[in-house]
Motif scaffolding. Structure first.
Motif, PDB file in Angstrom:
ATOM      1  N   PRO A 197      37.770  31.968  41.194  1.00  0.00           N
ATOM      2  CA  PRO A 197      38.426  32.191  42.485  1.00  0.00           C
ATOM      3  C   PRO A 197      37.541  33.047  43.395  1.00  0.00           C
ATOM      4  O   PRO A 197      37.009  34.070  42.970  1.00  0.00           O
ATOM      5  CB  PRO A 197      39.717  32.924  42.104  1.00  0.00           C
ATOM      6  CG  PRO A 197      39.417  33.573  40.788  1.00  0.00           C
ATOM      7  CD  PRO A 197      38.441  32.675  40.095  1.00  0.00           C
ATOM      8  N   VAL A 198      37.386  32.604  44.632  1.00  0.00           N
ATOM      9  CA  VAL A 198      36.630  33.369  45.622  1.00  0.00           C
ATOM     10  C   VAL A 198      37.544  34.365  46.324  1.00  0.00           C
ATOM     11  O   VAL A 198      37.163  35.496  46.627  1.00  0.00           O
ATOM     12  CB  VAL A 198      35.973  32.418  46.649  1.00  0.00           C
ATOM     13  CG1 VAL A 198      35.292  33.201  47.764  1.00  0.00           C
ATOM     14  CG2 VAL A 198      34.984  31.496  45.947  1.00  0.00           C
ATOM     15  N   ALA A 199      38.774  33.936  46.571  1.00  0.00           N
ATOM     16  CA  ALA A 199      39.773  34.801  47.200  1.00  0.00           C
ATOM     17  C   ALA A 199      41.152  34.334  46.770  1.00  0.00           C
ATOM     18  O   ALA A 199      41.358  33.149  46.476  1.00  0.00           O
ATOM     19  CB  ALA A 199      39.641  34.747  48.723  1.00  0.00           C
ATOM     20  N   ALA A 200      42.109  35.252  46.692  1.00  0.00           N
ATOM     21  CA  ALA A 200      43.471  34.890  46.307  1.00  0.00           C
ATOM     22  C   ALA A 200      44.460  35.823  46.987  1.00  0.00           C
ATOM     23  O   ALA A 200      44.229  37.034  47.094  1.00  0.00           O
ATOM     24  CB  ALA A 200      43.637  34.965  44.793  1.00  0.00           C
ATOM     25  N   ASP A 201      45.547  35.247  47.450  1.00  0.00           N
ATOM     26  CA  ASP A 201      46.608  36.007  48.112  1.00  0.00           C
ATOM     27  C   ASP A 201      47.903  35.795  47.333  1.00  0.00           C
ATOM     28  O   ASP A 201      48.442  34.690  47.284  1.00  0.00           O
ATOM     29  CB  ASP A 201      46.755  35.529  49.558  1.00  0.00           C
ATOM     30  CG  ASP A 201      47.802  36.325  50.329  1.00  0.00           C
ATOM     31  OD1 ASP A 201      48.486  37.172  49.717  1.00  0.00           O
ATOM     32  OD2 ASP A 201      47.951  36.084  51.546  1.00  0.00           O
ATOM     33  N   PHE A 202      48.403  36.871  46.706  1.00  0.00           N
ATOM     34  CA  PHE A 202      49.624  36.798  45.911  1.00  0.00           C
ATOM     35  C   PHE A 202      50.852  37.290  46.675  1.00  0.00           C
ATOM     36  O   PHE A 202      51.950  37.309  46.108  1.00  0.00           O
ATOM     37  CB  PHE A 202      49.495  37.662  44.648  1.00  0.00           C
ATOM     38  CG  PHE A 202      48.338  37.321  43.756  1.00  0.00           C
ATOM     39  CD1 PHE A 202      47.820  36.034  43.697  1.00  0.00           C
ATOM     40  CD2 PHE A 202      47.758  38.301  42.954  1.00  0.00           C
ATOM     41  CE1 PHE A 202      46.761  35.731  42.866  1.00  0.00           C
ATOM     42  CE2 PHE A 202      46.700  38.010  42.115  1.00  0.00           C
ATOM     43  CZ  PHE A 202      46.181  36.720  42.072  1.00  0.00           C
ATOM     44  N   SER A 203      50.694  37.706  47.905  1.00  0.00           N
ATOM     45  CA  SER A 203      51.773  38.427  48.594  1.00  0.00           C
ATOM     46  C   SER A 203      53.064  37.630  48.660  1.00  0.00           C
ATOM     47  O   SER A 203      54.151  38.174  48.413  1.00  0.00           O
ATOM     48  CB  SER A 203      51.317  38.826  50.002  1.00  0.00           C
ATOM     49  OG  SER A 203      50.932  37.686  50.754  1.00  0.00           O
ATOM     50  N   PHE A 224      57.331  28.454  38.534  1.00  0.00           N
ATOM     51  CA  PHE A 224      56.775  27.279  39.208  1.00  0.00           C
ATOM     52  C   PHE A 224      56.644  27.514  40.715  1.00  0.00           C
ATOM     53  O   PHE A 224      55.613  27.212  41.328  1.00  0.00           O
ATOM     54  CB  PHE A 224      57.665  26.058  38.967  1.00  0.00           C
ATOM     55  CG  PHE A 224      57.525  25.439  37.588  1.00  0.00           C
ATOM     56  CD1 PHE A 224      56.611  25.908  36.660  1.00  0.00           C
ATOM     57  CD2 PHE A 224      58.330  24.366  37.224  1.00  0.00           C
ATOM     58  CE1 PHE A 224      56.490  25.337  35.405  1.00  0.00           C
ATOM     59  CE2 PHE A 224      58.223  23.778  35.974  1.00  0.00           C
ATOM     60  CZ  PHE A 224      57.303  24.261  35.058  1.00  0.00           C
ATOM     61  N   LYS A 225      57.688  28.042  41.327  1.00  0.00           N
ATOM     62  CA  LYS A 225      57.674  28.238  42.787  1.00  0.00           C
ATOM     63  C   LYS A 225      56.652  29.304  43.181  1.00  0.00           C
ATOM     64  O   LYS A 225      56.000  29.191  44.232  1.00  0.00           O
ATOM     65  CB  LYS A 225      59.067  28.615  43.277  1.00  0.00           C
ATOM     66  CG  LYS A 225      60.149  27.562  43.013  1.00  0.00           C
ATOM     67  CD  LYS A 225      59.748  26.184  43.529  1.00  0.00           C
ATOM     68  CE  LYS A 225      59.750  26.106  45.054  1.00  0.00           C
ATOM     69  NZ  LYS A 225      59.449  24.723  45.517  1.00  0.00           N
ATOM     70  N   ALA A 226      56.508  30.330  42.359  1.00  0.00           N
ATOM     71  CA  ALA A 226      55.518  31.360  42.666  1.00  0.00           C
ATOM     72  C   ALA A 226      54.101  30.800  42.571  1.00  0.00           C
ATOM     73  O   ALA A 226      53.228  31.146  43.382  1.00  0.00           O
ATOM     74  CB  ALA A 226      55.685  32.539  41.708  1.00  0.00           C
ATOM     75  N   ALA A 227      53.860  29.935  41.587  1.00  0.00           N
ATOM     76  CA  ALA A 227      52.536  29.314  41.460  1.00  0.00           C
ATOM     77  C   ALA A 227      52.193  28.515  42.710  1.00  0.00           C
ATOM     78  O   ALA A 227      51.049  28.549  43.194  1.00  0.00           O
ATOM     79  CB  ALA A 227      52.500  28.425  40.224  1.00  0.00           C
ATOM     80  N   GLU A 228      53.190  27.808  43.250  1.00  0.00           N
ATOM     81  CA  GLU A 228      52.965  27.043  44.476  1.00  0.00           C
ATOM     82  C   GLU A 228      52.619  27.959  45.649  1.00  0.00           C
ATOM     83  O   GLU A 228      51.861  27.573  46.547  1.00  0.00           O
ATOM     84  CB  GLU A 228      54.216  26.222  44.825  1.00  0.00           C
ATOM     85  CG  GLU A 228      54.515  25.084  43.871  1.00  0.00           C
ATOM     86  CD  GLU A 228      55.813  24.371  44.228  1.00  0.00           C
ATOM     87  OE1 GLU A 228      56.398  24.687  45.291  1.00  0.00           O
ATOM     88  OE2 GLU A 228      56.246  23.508  43.447  1.00  0.00           O
ATOM     89  N   ALA A 229      53.171  29.187  45.638  1.00  0.00           N
ATOM     90  CA  ALA A 229      53.007  30.096  46.771  1.00  0.00           C
ATOM     91  C   ALA A 229      51.686  30.861  46.746  1.00  0.00           C
ATOM     92  O   ALA A 229      51.324  31.500  47.743  1.00  0.00           O
ATOM     93  CB  ALA A 229      54.177  31.082  46.814  1.00  0.00           C
ATOM     94  N   ILE A 230      50.974  30.839  45.631  1.00  0.00           N
ATOM     95  CA  ILE A 230      49.679  31.527  45.568  1.00  0.00           C
ATOM     96  C   ILE A 230      48.666  30.783  46.421  1.00  0.00           C
ATOM     97  O   ILE A 230      48.490  29.566  46.300  1.00  0.00           O
ATOM     98  CB  ILE A 230      49.184  31.618  44.113  1.00  0.00           C
ATOM     99  CG1 ILE A 230      50.097  32.521  43.286  1.00  0.00           C
ATOM    100  CG2 ILE A 230      47.744  32.133  44.066  1.00  0.00           C
ATOM    101  CD1 ILE A 230      49.742  32.554  41.808  1.00  0.00           C
ATOM    102  N   GLU A 231      48.009  31.505  47.285  1.00  0.00           N
ATOM    103  CA  GLU A 231      46.966  30.921  48.129  1.00  0.00           C
ATOM    104  C   GLU A 231      45.620  31.380  47.597  1.00  0.00           C
ATOM    105  O   GLU A 231      45.342  32.577  47.528  1.00  0.00           O
ATOM    106  CB  GLU A 231      47.157  31.355  49.577  1.00  0.00           C
ATOM    107  CG  GLU A 231      48.469  30.857  50.184  1.00  0.00           C
ATOM    108  CD  GLU A 231      48.685  31.347  51.612  1.00  0.00           C
ATOM    109  OE1 GLU A 231      47.793  32.062  52.127  1.00  0.00           O
ATOM    110  OE2 GLU A 231      49.717  31.021  52.198  1.00  0.00           O
TER     111      GLU A 231
END
Length: 757
Positions: free
Chosen positions: A271-277, A310-317
């Motif tokens: 991963p180069v960048a990830a947003d978990f907010s 599952f829904k949280a995985a979809e929301a990770i950018e």
């Protein structure tokens, strides 16, 4: 016991010495029996005789069938081997998978790993097979694969039952005060007919198990078999039809958390960048943690329920680095074609192929190029594992095909000793080679480090599963034949190229071990076929594409069965010879092959006059020690081509359960037909494009043909069963389509050229 990785490295390095019989490496380990893992977990009043048999004081009998039950019926057949010699019926026993243990090593999976055809019984080939059995013992891999379970278990499991029975008789003789030779066994009892006295197995089990096993074990003659060779009621069927919680995805534990994974869509890319907010604020989400294993990098989501995960995985950018392989299918195809143009390693090189082609008239040359795509396994049960790491001890529940490898890799991942890990192997909702991989277990084990000792069940979405497989590799082939005046081939030159399955598997499972020599799986199903052609060369090249390639039902034979048998059909057409007659002429030196071709032709009434709009195609393949011929009949309908019927004849040498064999032949053929009709994995921007059954579908019930199956026992060696029906399926269908339409399709899936009803 040394680690598998260390033994594997040592074994590969000494190579010829191991093949010579193990004298130069670990001969002591080869001769020394492994400890019985059942001794540590015996219940009150329970005795164990060997790693396969437990008997209680109440005469409850438990048989360990230590291969993964994934629908193929192996738990039934392996248990029947023990029960046959123990002289009990299957309804008298309980069957378990058993623990992860070197005692359950599968040496049969190694036996035919050398560069020899199954029918090659030369002194060199037999010496290598014997040596590879030694290597199998040294590696001590407890694995299910290679259609090897019954072949590997045939002697050792029957001996386990027979040894236990002899020990029970000896103890009964002592108890009853009679000679052992005067006693008989029947359904768990030991009888002395002269006096009318008897004892049950449970009465003498403890005494018997305390004595030394017999120096010589006597096995029943085949003529005396009561269970083997006859259809048996499946021991796994009741649980399956009643919906019992037997699969990994059914595991429920107190105080359990739930999770899923979001791995890089570009294999091996970080991963180069990830947003978990967004994901972290969602209801039910506990934590998001990084994952890094031999399979790549990504994120694990810990939640109070699976849907929240599952829904949280979809929301990770996230943004991901570029992969080290070509970004799209067209570029990957270019790498394959370049590899095909290079000089490859020849595993078959009979006669003088170059000279045979040098003066060939153009009209006597037949040429063709073939190709197949990447394929996913798409098991009905998506990948999952439940793990609990507490006080430095890991328990892990999952369906898997290699418990000892799972244990070792999880130990490496967590930095703990293997004896601190217990693997609970559940039933598998499909395997096909996918669950010999360990990504699902490693991810669950790593995530379990973050749950404070609470168990967590990690379930993949179907999309994650489809896009993160160890795929059957794409492959290409170039074929050239020279025909004689009689239309028969006098020379055949085959060049094949695909990514290396073996190199890929080693990278993931044993990264410290480097592959040595050519990858035989690239040419399996082509170099080892029972065709007599004076000049016959088969060579293969590994294409440098690092997309994960793995074992897919019948492995290389699934690719080369389509290539080889499609081209054999082209030779028949060019030589103006009936396809069945061509095979019979070329197989004259191999009676087992000849008889299955003759049998399937008889079953299908080959050569009959068919009404307009109907046609048949034939294909043959020798794989995993079994000889299989298949005929497909197709019909032209207003809605497309309909597959009406399929006939299968298979010689497995010794048929231990004819009904299970027929079911597996049908299953494997359907698997092959599904892939041939419509399946492919493609790539764009470095990622898999397919995601679910809507764009990677299987044959539906309404498309399934009628099947007629014959099981033969002509060959003198036992063959495998689980994978052997797959290789001939695609070419038989493609050859039938050519007979129907005149269209020769040389690449899969066939749906790119025709429509199926």
């Amino acid at each position: 016991m040394a680690s598998v990785g260390k033994i594997a490295r040592r074994t590969f390095l000494i190579g010829a010495a191991a093949i010579a019989g193990g004298v130069a490496v670990g001969y002591y380990y080869y001769r020394k029996p492994f400890a019985n893992p059942l001794e540590a977990g015996l219940g009150k009043g329970e005795a164990t005789f060997n790693p396969y048999v437990k008997i209680g004081a109440d005469s409850a009998i438990t048989i360990v069938a230590p291969r993964a039950e994934m629908g193929q019926g192996v738990s039934t057949t392996l248990a029947a081997m023990v029960a046959e010699e123990l002289d009990v019926s299957l309804d008298q026993v309980k069957v378990e998978h058993g623990p992860a243990s070197y005692a359950y090593y599968n040496s049969g999976i190694m036996e035919d790993g050398g560069p020899f055809a199954f029918f090659d019984e030369s002194a060199t080939a037999e010496a290598v097979r014997s040596g590879l059995l030694v290597v199998g013992k040294l590696l001590a891999l407890q694995g299910t694969g290679g259609s090897s379970s019954t072949r590997d278990g045939f002697d050792k499991m029957r001996q386990a039952g027979a040894a236990a029975r002899q020990m029970l008789i000896a103890a009964a003789a002592q108890s009853l005060g009679v000679a052992a030779g005067e006693l008989e066994t029947l359904n768990g009892s030991i009888l002395h007919k002269a006096s009318g006295k008897s004892v049950t197995y449970g009465d003498v089990a403890a005494t018997a198990a305390a004595n030394a096993p017999p120096a010589e074990v006597r096995l029943k003659d085949k003529a005396d078999w009561k269970l083997l060779g006859k259809p048996q009621k499946r021991v796994d069927m009741l649980a399956k039809v009643t919906g019992a919680p037997i699969f990994g995805i059914d595991v429920r534990l107190p105080d359990m958390l739930y999770g899923t994974v979001k791995m890089s869509p570009r294999f091996w890319a970080k991963p180069v960048a990830a947003d978990f907010s967004k994901a972290e604020k969602m209801p039910g989400v506990v934590k998001i943690v990084p994952i890094e294993t031999n399979y790549g990098q990504g994120f694990g989501i810990i939640a109070e329920n699976t849907w929240a995960a599952f829904k949280a995985a979809e929301a990770i950018e996230a943004k991901w680095a570029d992969p080290d392989y070509p970004l799209d299918s067209a570029a990957i195809d270019g790498v394959l074609k370049r590899a095909l143009g290079e000089k490859g390693s020849a595993l078959r090189d009979d006669g003088d192929v170059d000279t045979a082609f040098a003066d060939a008239p153009r009209e006597r040359i037949v040429e063709a190029g073939y190709a197949v795509p990447y394929l996913a396994h798409t098991t009905m049960e998506p990948m999952n594992a439940t793990a609990q790491l507490k006080d430095g001890v890991l328990d892990i529940w999952c369906g898997n095909q290699a418990p000892t490898i799972l244990r070792q890799l999880c130990a490496n991942q967590l930095g703990i000793e293997q004896d601190k890990i217990t693997v609970h192997t559940t039933f598998l909702g499909g395997g096909f080679g996918r669950r010999i991989e360990m990504d699902y277990a490693l991810y669950a084990a790593q995530i379990a480090k973050e749950t404070g000792g609470r168990p967590i069940k990690v379930t993949w979405t179907r999309e994650e599963d489809t896009r993160h497989d160890a795929y059957r590799p794409a492959a290409v082939g170039k074929f050239q034949a020279r025909l004689g005046d009689d239309g028969l081939p006098i020379a055949l030159d085959i060049k094949l190229a695909s990514p290396s399955v073996i190199a890929g598997v080693l990278r993931r499972l044993f990264p410290s071990v480097s592959p040595i020599g050519p990858d035989k799986t690239i040419v399996d199903g082509a170099f080892d076929q029972p065709y007599t052609i004076p000049n016959y060369r088969v060579s293969g090249n590994a294409a440098p594409v690092s997309i994960p390639a793995g074992f897919w039902r019948s492995v290389g034979a699934s690719i080369n069965g389509f290539f080889h048998e499609g081209f054999m059909d082209e030779i028949a057409v060019a030589g103006k010879i009936d396809p069945v007659e061509l095979r019979k002429k070329l197989m004259a030196d191999y009676p087992a092959a000849l008889k299955v071709v003759e049998k399937v032709a008889e079953m299908a009434n080959w050569g009959e006059a068919l009404p307009p709009g109907k046609a048949k195609g034939i294909a043959f393949s020798l794989s995993f020690g079994s000889w299989v011929a298949e005929v497909v009949q197709v019909a032209d309908t207003p809605n497309g081509i309909r597959i009406e019927k399929m006939w299968i004849a298979a010689d497995v040498g010794t048929a231990l359960d004819p009904d299970i064999i027929k079911a597996q032949l049908t299953s494997a053929a359907i698997y092959g037909l599904s892939a041939a009709m419509s399946q492919e994995i493609t790539f764009a921007d470095g990622a898999v494009e397919q995601s679910n059954f809507h764009d990677f579908d299987a044959m539906r019930i309404f498309q399934c043909p009628e099947f007629e199956v014959a099981v033969l026992e002509n060959f003198h060696k036992m063959g495998g069963v689980g994978e052997i029906g797959t290789p001939p399926a695609a070419p038989a269908l493609a050859n039938a389509i050519f007979a129907l339409t005149g269209k020769r399709i040389r690449s899969l899936p066939l749906s790119k050229e025709v429509t199926f009803a």
